[in-house]
Design a protein around this motif. Structure first.
Motif: not given
Length: 171
Positions: A4-5, A23, A26-27, A29-31, A33-34
């Motif tokens: 995570d992170n 934060r 993290s945006i 990171q979320a993209v 990660t996919t």
């Protein structure tokens, strides 16, 4: 497996103290990660044994065949893609044609051929000819089966197709 992170943990220590910046990163990171998860599974997308079912007709089209019916059972589609890939290097030969037809009919196929290789201008040599005998056309109708045989044979080869002792081509 990524922790995570994973992207936030790559930031310098001073940047991780700012809650807004963490934060914000993290945006991304979320993209990312996919995308990375998709890249991690790319080899399974082209393996017919584990590829998602909707990919199977697409894989068949990569192998030059757009006739894999998505309404066929999953196991039949997987068998067809495996057979098509095995036959690709043998395309235009008796062995390659037999691999493809046996995958469709799910039964042994008999192919008799003249075995003649000739230059276009040669006189006196018989034209190449193949007689294909099958018990059924599998899930293909007779017209589509004949078209498949036509696509798999070299253009100079004349052929005859018999289904359960009945000649369907030439009509």
């Amino acid at each position: 497996m990524r922790r995570d992170n994973w992207l936030v943990h790559q930031l310098p220590m001073g940047m991780t103290d700012d809650d807004f910046f963490v934060r914000f990163v993290s945006i991304f990171q979320a993209v990312a990660t996919t995308f990375l998860e998709d890249a991690d599974t790319i080899e399974s997308l082209v393996d017919p044994t584990v590829a998602p079912q909707p990919f199977l007709p697409w894989l068949g089209s990569w192998l030059g065949n757009s006739w894999i019916d998505s309404s066929l059972p999953d196991a039949a589609q997987r068998r067809l893609v495996r057979s098509l890939s095995a036959a690709l290097g043998w395309r235009g030969t008796v062995f390659g044609l037999a691999l493809v037809l046996e995958a469709i009919t799910e039964a042994p196929v008999t192919i008799q051929e003249t075995g003649v290789v000739r230059r276009h201008r040669d006189d006196g040599c018989p034209a190449p000819f193949a007689r294909i005998q099958v018990r059924s056309t599998g899930w293909l109708d007779e017209g589509d089966f004949v078209e498949l045989v036509r696509d798999e044979l070299p253009v100079s080869v004349a052929f005859e197709v018999e289904v359960d002792g009945r000649r369907i081509w030439p009509a």
